[in-house]
Design an enzyme around this catalytic site. Sequence first.
Site, short mmCIF file in Angstrom:
data_model
loop_
_atom_site.label_atom_id
_atom_site.label_comp_id
_atom_site.label_asym_id
_atom_site.label_seq_id
_atom_site.Cartn_x
_atom_site.Cartn_y
_atom_site.Cartn_z
N TYR A 282 -11.30 3.28 28.02
CA TYR A 282 -12.17 4.19 27.28
C TYR A 282 -12.98 5.03 28.27
O TYR A 282 -14.11 4.72 28.64
CB TYR A 282 -13.10 3.41 26.35
CG TYR A 282 -12.38 2.69 25.23
CD1 TYR A 282 -11.05 2.95 24.93
CD2 TYR A 282 -13.03 1.73 24.46
CE1 TYR A 282 -10.39 2.29 23.91
CE2 TYR A 282 -12.38 1.06 23.44
CZ TYR A 282 -11.07 1.34 23.17
OH TYR A 282 -10.41 0.67 22.15
N HIS B 207 -4.22 -5.02 25.58
CA HIS B 207 -4.47 -3.81 24.80
C HIS B 207 -3.25 -3.33 24.01
O HIS B 207 -3.38 -2.97 22.83
CB HIS B 207 -4.96 -2.70 25.73
CG HIS B 207 -5.72 -1.62 25.04
ND1 HIS B 207 -6.67 -0.85 25.67
CD2 HIS B 207 -5.70 -1.17 23.77
CE1 HIS B 207 -7.19 0.02 24.82
NE2 HIS B 207 -6.61 -0.15 23.65
N SER C 20 -10.29 1.66 14.16
CA SER C 20 -10.30 2.88 13.36
C SER C 20 -10.30 2.55 11.86
O SER C 20 -9.51 3.12 11.09
CB SER C 20 -9.12 3.80 13.70
OG SER C 20 -9.30 4.40 14.96
N PRO C 21 -11.19 1.65 11.41
CA PRO C 21 -11.17 1.26 9.99
C PRO C 21 -11.53 2.39 9.04
O PRO C 21 -11.18 2.34 7.87
CB PRO C 21 -12.20 0.13 9.93
CG PRO C 21 -13.14 0.42 11.06
CD PRO C 21 -12.27 0.97 12.16
N GLY D 141 -10.59 5.55 9.62
CA GLY D 141 -9.60 6.60 9.75
C GLY D 141 -9.59 7.33 11.07
O GLY D 141 -8.79 8.25 11.27
#
Length: 287
Positions: free
Chosen positions: A53, A128, A208-209, A211
């Site tokens: 990240y 990952h 990404s719950p 979206g």
Amino acid sequence: MRTRRIGDLGVGAIGLGGMPMSIEGRPDEQRSIATIHAALDAGVTLIDTADAYHLHADEVGHNESLIARALAGYGGDTSDVLVATKGGHLRPGDGSWTKDGSPEHLKQACDASLKRLGVEAIGLYQFHRPDPRVPYEESIGALRDLLDAGKIRHAGISNANPDQIRQAGDILGGRLVSVQNQFSPAFRSSEAELELCAQMGIAFLPWSPLGGISKAGELGSRFAPFAEVAKAHEVSPQQVCLAWMLAKAPVVIPIPGSSRPETILDSVKAVDLELTPEELGRLDAAG
């Protein structure tokens, strides 16, 4: 904040995903740290990050370092905060994502994450993403070795299918504690993995719950039932989405990404939102 289990640990039922604070479109550090502190104030005790990240090739682990600074500068007790990081995915700095699941890389990546996080052992270390060039059992074997060496306290996997979940559980000798897969109203294909985790008693962490970074704000307009249920409860469609996920199984712990205090504070309220069976059925059918 209500709690759920990751292995032998209790964590807040809503976690915080750190990715938006460190990749494209990231805010200034002050706002990111304010977001992390707001999450901690609200009872969030799971923060998810990864060494990948970051934006530029010379800033690997940007998000890990940011979280370490935020925790160090927090005025309260952070001893119960679980920082979950990941290795095996890379960003060369040109906007692309690559993979390296070799045991050598994973062990080196873990050592680097340990230094950035400033801890003696990583609370939860996750592979990952599978690397098609490396046998999966070799990558998971590296996690086993890291567990045995005491460099990580718990092991998890990400972007895994059911066969890989079972295989990882076997290789780790029953020490697999979590699976982090994409899951949202728009992305339902991880339902089988969620159900398997529920059967195995393994935490399922939807990434990404809502979206994804660019579409989270449009959730209600893209999926009308979520907006309708939200209106009935006088809450946001995003809260409804997270409450819907929590209702799927006791092992589900969503990790919505956030880079603003107000969004994570809205998300954590989902733990207190009770949806009826009829509402849950409507939401299930909305995909």
